[in-house]
Design a protein around this motif. Structure first.
Motif, mmCIF file in Angstrom:
data_model
loop_
_atom_site.group_PDB
_atom_site.id
_atom_site.type_symbol
_atom_site.label_atom_id
_atom_site.label_comp_id
_atom_site.label_asym_id
_atom_site.label_seq_id
_atom_site.Cartn_x
_atom_site.Cartn_y
_atom_site.Cartn_z
ATOM 1 N N UNK A 11 0.887 -1.065 -0.123
ATOM 2 C CA UNK A 11 -0.483 -0.097 0.248
ATOM 3 C C UNK A 11 1.257 1.481 -0.042
ATOM 4 N N UNK A 12 2.145 1.663 0.489
ATOM 5 C CA UNK A 12 3.213 2.548 1.323
ATOM 6 C C UNK A 12 4.278 2.057 0.471
ATOM 7 N N UNK A 13 5.095 3.275 0.149
ATOM 8 C CA UNK A 13 6.577 3.139 -0.161
ATOM 9 C C UNK A 13 6.919 4.545 -0.597
ATOM 10 N N UNK A 14 7.708 4.592 0.437
ATOM 11 C CA UNK A 14 8.565 5.744 1.020
ATOM 12 C C UNK A 14 10.211 5.701 0.186
ATOM 13 N N UNK A 15 10.857 6.841 -0.780
ATOM 14 C CA UNK A 15 12.086 7.137 -1.020
ATOM 15 C C UNK A 15 12.713 7.958 -0.891
ATOM 16 N N UNK A 16 13.730 7.999 -0.065
ATOM 17 C CA UNK A 16 14.616 8.413 0.174
ATOM 18 C C UNK A 16 16.550 8.701 -0.552
ATOM 19 N N UNK A 17 16.662 10.180 -0.998
ATOM 20 C CA UNK A 17 18.029 10.009 -1.860
ATOM 21 C C UNK A 17 17.592 10.253 -3.093
ATOM 22 N N UNK A 38 -1.069 -5.901 -3.301
ATOM 23 C CA UNK A 38 -1.990 -4.928 -2.590
ATOM 24 C C UNK A 38 -3.214 -4.311 -3.372
ATOM 25 N N UNK A 39 -3.868 -3.708 -2.968
ATOM 26 C CA UNK A 39 -5.272 -3.253 -3.114
ATOM 27 C C UNK A 39 -5.204 -1.251 -3.011
ATOM 28 N N UNK A 40 -6.083 -1.098 -4.168
ATOM 29 C CA UNK A 40 -6.752 0.302 -3.957
ATOM 30 C C UNK A 40 -5.574 1.081 -4.122
ATOM 31 N N UNK A 41 -5.603 2.112 -3.688
ATOM 32 C CA UNK A 41 -4.738 3.534 -3.587
ATOM 33 C C UNK A 41 -3.193 2.680 -3.284
ATOM 34 N N UNK A 42 -2.446 2.629 -4.123
ATOM 35 C CA UNK A 42 -0.722 2.691 -3.519
ATOM 36 C C UNK A 42 -0.260 4.114 -3.661
ATOM 37 N N UNK A 43 -0.019 3.761 -2.297
ATOM 38 C CA UNK A 43 1.111 5.659 -2.154
ATOM 39 C C UNK A 43 2.228 5.949 -2.688
ATOM 40 N N UNK A 44 3.257 6.636 -3.070
ATOM 41 C CA UNK A 44 4.736 6.327 -3.212
ATOM 42 C C UNK A 44 4.621 8.189 -2.263
ATOM 43 N N UNK A 45 5.507 8.083 -1.700
ATOM 44 C CA UNK A 45 6.184 8.817 -0.891
ATOM 45 C C UNK A 45 7.283 9.293 -0.760
ATOM 46 N N UNK A 46 7.404 10.868 -2.445
ATOM 47 C CA UNK A 46 8.609 11.212 -2.717
ATOM 48 C C UNK A 46 9.162 12.589 -2.107
ATOM 49 N N UNK A 47 8.866 12.717 -0.772
ATOM 50 C CA UNK A 47 8.873 14.383 0.514
ATOM 51 C C UNK A 47 10.904 13.976 0.357
ATOM 52 N N UNK A 48 11.267 12.832 0.514
ATOM 53 C CA UNK A 48 12.713 12.709 0.374
ATOM 54 C C UNK A 48 13.637 12.143 -0.746
ATOM 55 N N UNK A 49 13.069 12.224 -1.680
ATOM 56 C CA UNK A 49 12.879 12.104 -2.822
ATOM 57 C C UNK A 49 13.992 13.369 -3.377
#
Length: 119
Positions: A11-17, A38-49
């Motif tokens: 459901x959610x991944x976070x990328x940093x760097x 998973x199912x539904x929304x797939x969140x990709x957090x790019x705040x630190x990317x």
């Protein structure tokens, strides 16, 4: 150094760097695994990317299409201004869903560094 964290499996991944052609394989692998499991929304957090080339954006666009074929929606959370500029330049603004996470309100405010309290 680039880190891909699984925040919520499927459901959610976070990328940093830095994310570029030299290291996008790790993100691609984790995103494809998340789409499948998973199912539904797939969140990709790019705040630190840090997005450094069009390869990273092509990866995101490809994952968007793969997610859609699987009945999922890829949502980019907190993308950088640079990412937004590249999205606009490549005319993907209407294709890729993006959102900002709200900044939580503080529950208390403490002032430090003032004169000592008298008692």
């Amino acid at each position: 150094m680039t880190t891909v964290e699984v925040v919520v499996p499927g459901a959610e991944l976070r990328v940093t760097g830095r994310l570029d052609a030299g290291n996008d394989h790790a993100l691609r692998e984790e995103l494809h695994r998340a789409i499948v499991f998973g199912e539904g929304e797939l969140i990709l957090d790019l705040a630190g990317a840090e997005i450094h080339d069009s390869t990273a954006l092509a990866l995101v666009a490809g994952v968007h299409h793969r997610a859609a074929r699987a009945g999922r929606t890829l949502v980019i959370v907190d993308p950088s201004d640079r990412f937004e500029r590249v999205v606009a330049a490549m005319r993907l603004g209407k294709v890729l869903q993006r959102r900002r996470r709200p900044v939580p309100e503080p529950v208390a405010t403490v002032t430090v560094g003032g004169p000592p309290a008298r008692g």
